[in-house]
Design a protein around this motif. Sequence first.
Motif, PDB file in Angstrom:
ATOM      1  N   LEU A 142     -24.797 -24.611 -34.862  1.00  0.00           N
ATOM      2  CA  LEU A 142     -24.262 -23.987 -33.334  1.00  0.00           C
ATOM      3  C   LEU A 142     -24.748 -24.440 -32.907  1.00  0.00           C
ATOM      4  CD1 LEU A 142     -26.527 -20.610 -35.729  1.00  0.00           C
ATOM      5  CD2 LEU A 142     -23.874 -21.569 -34.859  1.00  0.00           C
ATOM      6  N   LEU A 143     -25.728 -25.715 -32.583  1.00  0.00           N
ATOM      7  CA  LEU A 143     -25.732 -25.873 -30.891  1.00  0.00           C
ATOM      8  C   LEU A 143     -25.226 -27.247 -30.929  1.00  0.00           C
ATOM      9  CD1 LEU A 143     -29.792 -25.815 -31.188  1.00  0.00           C
ATOM     10  CD2 LEU A 143     -27.787 -24.352 -29.895  1.00  0.00           C
ATOM     11  N   SER A 144     -24.390 -27.627 -30.825  1.00  0.00           N
ATOM     12  CA  SER A 144     -23.580 -28.744 -30.696  1.00  0.00           C
ATOM     13  C   SER A 144     -22.386 -28.475 -29.696  1.00  0.00           C
ATOM     14  CB  SER A 144     -22.760 -29.518 -32.183  1.00  0.00           C
ATOM     15  OG  SER A 144     -22.042 -28.423 -32.640  1.00  0.00           O
ATOM     16  N   PRO A 145     -22.026 -29.287 -29.074  1.00  0.00           N
ATOM     17  CA  PRO A 145     -20.798 -29.329 -27.803  1.00  0.00           C
ATOM     18  C   PRO A 145     -19.500 -28.222 -29.069  1.00  0.00           C
ATOM     19  CG  PRO A 145     -22.177 -30.949 -27.681  1.00  0.00           C
ATOM     20  CD  PRO A 145     -22.313 -30.750 -29.013  1.00  0.00           C
ATOM     21  N   GLN A 146     -19.386 -29.717 -29.747  1.00  0.00           N
ATOM     22  CA  GLN A 146     -18.188 -28.481 -30.357  1.00  0.00           C
ATOM     23  C   GLN A 146     -18.121 -27.436 -30.938  1.00  0.00           C
ATOM     24  OE1 GLN A 146     -19.977 -31.682 -31.914  1.00  0.00           O
ATOM     25  NE2 GLN A 146     -18.742 -33.322 -30.667  1.00  0.00           N
ATOM     26  N   GLY A 147     -19.217 -26.770 -31.502  1.00  0.00           N
ATOM     27  CA  GLY A 147     -19.508 -25.649 -32.093  1.00  0.00           C
ATOM     28  C   GLY A 147     -20.070 -24.914 -30.919  1.00  0.00           C
ATOM     29  N   ARG A 148     -19.740 -25.101 -29.701  1.00  0.00           N
ATOM     30  CA  ARG A 148     -19.356 -23.555 -28.320  1.00  0.00           C
ATOM     31  C   ARG A 148     -18.539 -24.370 -27.743  1.00  0.00           C
ATOM     32  NH1 ARG A 148     -25.010 -26.657 -27.149  1.00  0.00           N
ATOM     33  NH2 ARG A 148     -23.691 -26.740 -25.658  1.00  0.00           N
ATOM     34  N   GLY A 149     -17.421 -25.095 -27.780  1.00  0.00           N
ATOM     35  CA  GLY A 149     -16.513 -25.363 -27.309  1.00  0.00           C
ATOM     36  C   GLY A 149     -16.685 -26.401 -26.081  1.00  0.00           C
ATOM     37  N   GLY A 150     -17.628 -27.225 -26.339  1.00  0.00           N
ATOM     38  CA  GLY A 150     -18.096 -27.583 -25.138  1.00  0.00           C
ATOM     39  C   GLY A 150     -17.423 -29.329 -25.067  1.00  0.00           C
ATOM     40  N   GLU A 151     -17.836 -30.406 -25.189  1.00  0.00           N
ATOM     41  CA  GLU A 151     -16.985 -31.921 -25.367  1.00  0.00           C
ATOM     42  C   GLU A 151     -16.223 -31.556 -26.966  1.00  0.00           C
ATOM     43  OE1 GLU A 151     -19.549 -34.756 -25.735  1.00  0.00           O
ATOM     44  OE2 GLU A 151     -21.052 -34.356 -24.958  1.00  0.00           O
ATOM     45  N   ALA A 152     -15.030 -31.867 -26.452  1.00  0.00           N
ATOM     46  CA  ALA A 152     -13.964 -31.926 -27.534  1.00  0.00           C
ATOM     47  C   ALA A 152     -14.000 -33.686 -28.281  1.00  0.00           C
ATOM     48  CB  ALA A 152     -12.834 -32.222 -26.951  1.00  0.00           C
ATOM     49  N   TRP A 153     -13.736 -33.346 -29.667  1.00  0.00           N
ATOM     50  CA  TRP A 153     -13.222 -34.547 -30.965  1.00  0.00           C
ATOM     51  C   TRP A 153     -12.672 -35.307 -29.782  1.00  0.00           C
ATOM     52  CZ3 TRP A 153     -16.948 -34.505 -34.535  1.00  0.00           C
ATOM     53  CH2 TRP A 153     -17.277 -32.885 -35.348  1.00  0.00           C
ATOM     54  N   PRO A 154     -13.747 -36.955 -30.544  1.00  0.00           N
ATOM     55  CA  PRO A 154     -12.735 -37.977 -29.674  1.00  0.00           C
ATOM     56  C   PRO A 154     -11.242 -37.830 -30.671  1.00  0.00           C
ATOM     57  CG  PRO A 154     -13.436 -38.320 -31.763  1.00  0.00           C
ATOM     58  CD  PRO A 154     -14.712 -37.082 -31.497  1.00  0.00           C
ATOM     59  N   THR A 155     -10.733 -39.073 -29.743  1.00  0.00           N
ATOM     60  CA  THR A 155      -9.219 -39.585 -29.429  1.00  0.00           C
ATOM     61  C   THR A 155      -9.118 -40.339 -30.824  1.00  0.00           C
ATOM     62  OG1 THR A 155      -8.664 -38.417 -27.509  1.00  0.00           O
ATOM     63  CG2 THR A 155      -6.810 -39.711 -28.638  1.00  0.00           C
ATOM     64  N   HIS A 156      -8.192 -40.401 -31.653  1.00  0.00           N
ATOM     65  CA  HIS A 156      -8.515 -41.660 -32.752  1.00  0.00           C
ATOM     66  C   HIS A 156      -6.254 -42.161 -32.120  1.00  0.00           C
ATOM     67  CE1 HIS A 156     -11.566 -39.910 -34.200  1.00  0.00           C
ATOM     68  NE2 HIS A 156     -10.863 -38.511 -34.804  1.00  0.00           N
ATOM     69  N   THR A 157      -6.861 -42.925 -33.019  1.00  0.00           N
ATOM     70  CA  THR A 157      -5.276 -43.783 -32.947  1.00  0.00           C
ATOM     71  C   THR A 157      -5.018 -43.700 -34.319  1.00  0.00           C
ATOM     72  OG1 THR A 157      -6.072 -45.055 -30.874  1.00  0.00           O
ATOM     73  CG2 THR A 157      -4.105 -45.868 -33.151  1.00  0.00           C
ATOM     74  N   ALA A 158      -3.754 -42.947 -34.925  1.00  0.00           N
ATOM     75  CA  ALA A 158      -3.352 -42.734 -35.859  1.00  0.00           C
ATOM     76  C   ALA A 158      -2.695 -44.438 -36.564  1.00  0.00           C
ATOM     77  CB  ALA A 158      -2.323 -41.382 -36.406  1.00  0.00           C
ATOM     78  N   CYS A 159      -1.283 -45.092 -35.513  1.00  0.00           N
ATOM     79  CA  CYS A 159      -1.153 -46.249 -35.061  1.00  0.00           C
ATOM     80  C   CYS A 159      -0.580 -46.434 -33.435  1.00  0.00           C
ATOM     81  CB  CYS A 159       0.134 -45.996 -36.343  1.00  0.00           C
ATOM     82  SG  CYS A 159       1.865 -45.165 -35.704  1.00  0.00           S
ATOM     83  N   ARG A 160      -0.525 -48.399 -33.928  1.00  0.00           N
ATOM     84  CA  ARG A 160      -0.316 -48.542 -32.616  1.00  0.00           C
ATOM     85  C   ARG A 160       1.041 -49.885 -33.347  1.00  0.00           C
ATOM     86  NH1 ARG A 160      -4.673 -49.578 -29.668  1.00  0.00           N
ATOM     87  NH2 ARG A 160      -4.627 -47.827 -28.375  1.00  0.00           N
ATOM     88  N   ASP A 161       1.856 -50.042 -31.950  1.00  0.00           N
ATOM     89  CA  ASP A 161       3.011 -51.039 -31.682  1.00  0.00           C
ATOM     90  C   ASP A 161       3.160 -51.325 -31.090  1.00  0.00           C
ATOM     91  OD1 ASP A 161       5.906 -52.264 -32.248  1.00  0.00           O
ATOM     92  OD2 ASP A 161       5.386 -51.990 -34.355  1.00  0.00           O
ATOM     93  N   GLU A 162       4.117 -52.046 -30.903  1.00  0.00           N
ATOM     94  CA  GLU A 162       4.354 -52.694 -29.171  1.00  0.00           C
ATOM     95  C   GLU A 162       5.208 -51.550 -28.992  1.00  0.00           C
ATOM     96  OE1 GLU A 162       6.802 -56.065 -30.087  1.00  0.00           O
ATOM     97  OE2 GLU A 162       5.259 -57.293 -30.760  1.00  0.00           O
ATOM     98  N   SER A 163       5.575 -50.743 -29.503  1.00  0.00           N
ATOM     99  CA  SER A 163       6.478 -50.355 -28.785  1.00  0.00           C
ATOM    100  C   SER A 163       6.576 -48.313 -28.810  1.00  0.00           C
ATOM    101  CB  SER A 163       8.428 -50.175 -29.076  1.00  0.00           C
ATOM    102  OG  SER A 163       8.345 -49.958 -30.202  1.00  0.00           O
ATOM    103  N   LEU A 164       5.010 -48.232 -30.068  1.00  0.00           N
ATOM    104  CA  LEU A 164       5.320 -46.554 -30.772  1.00  0.00           C
ATOM    105  C   LEU A 164       3.419 -46.633 -30.392  1.00  0.00           C
ATOM    106  CD1 LEU A 164       6.113 -44.514 -31.336  1.00  0.00           C
ATOM    107  CD2 LEU A 164       6.266 -45.326 -33.403  1.00  0.00           C
ATOM    108  N   GLN A 165       3.114 -45.731 -29.607  1.00  0.00           N
ATOM    109  CA  GLN A 165       1.182 -45.131 -30.166  1.00  0.00           C
ATOM    110  C   GLN A 165       1.901 -44.010 -30.743  1.00  0.00           C
ATOM    111  OE1 GLN A 165      -1.076 -46.706 -26.453  1.00  0.00           O
ATOM    112  NE2 GLN A 165      -2.887 -45.799 -27.858  1.00  0.00           N
ATOM    113  N   VAL A 166       0.842 -43.301 -31.693  1.00  0.00           N
ATOM    114  CA  VAL A 166       0.267 -41.974 -32.150  1.00  0.00           C
ATOM    115  C   VAL A 166      -1.034 -41.756 -31.973  1.00  0.00           C
ATOM    116  CG1 VAL A 166      -0.018 -40.767 -34.137  1.00  0.00           C
ATOM    117  CG2 VAL A 166       2.541 -42.115 -33.079  1.00  0.00           C
TER     118      VAL A 166
END
Length: 159
Positions: A13-37
């Motif tokens: 209840l007090l965590s930033p995510q639960g209050r709409g504060g800090e967002a979750w980290p950005t993750h890399t699903a995949c990365r290549d020379e010409s494409l990044q998700v």
Amino acid sequence: MRVLMAAFLVWTLLSPQGRGGEAWPTHTACRDESLQVLYQSCDALQDFGLSVDQCLKQLKPNINIRFGIILREDIKELFLDIALFSKGLSILNFSYPICEVDLPKFSFCGRRKGEQISYAGPVYNPGFEIPEGEYQVLLELYNQDHSTVACANATILCS
């Protein structure tokens, strides 16, 4: 045990995510020379794991993914909505039934709240080449009660 559960509840209840504060980290699903998700959970209470085995501009008809999450909702039925945007304009909206009562497509169909989904395998799609550009994708998994199971804001960068 009750003290531990109470502490966890207070932390949630007090965590930033639960209050709409800090967002979750950005993750890399995949990365290549010409494409990044890249993706970020848009669920204030829960993050999840996703990776794509091959990151190619020429999307093959079946790609292998890995996905993991602990369920906060039962999934008798499970649906995926995808909304694709470029430069603020809607390009594609797509809905796909993943689990249906009479037609479970995956072994995790029917899992209950608190259980873990861990899927590693193919996802079938029409093969196509991803055009150069930057795309935003909103992905939402929801159950038969329209409760969100997982959601993500993704960015596709293709050069």
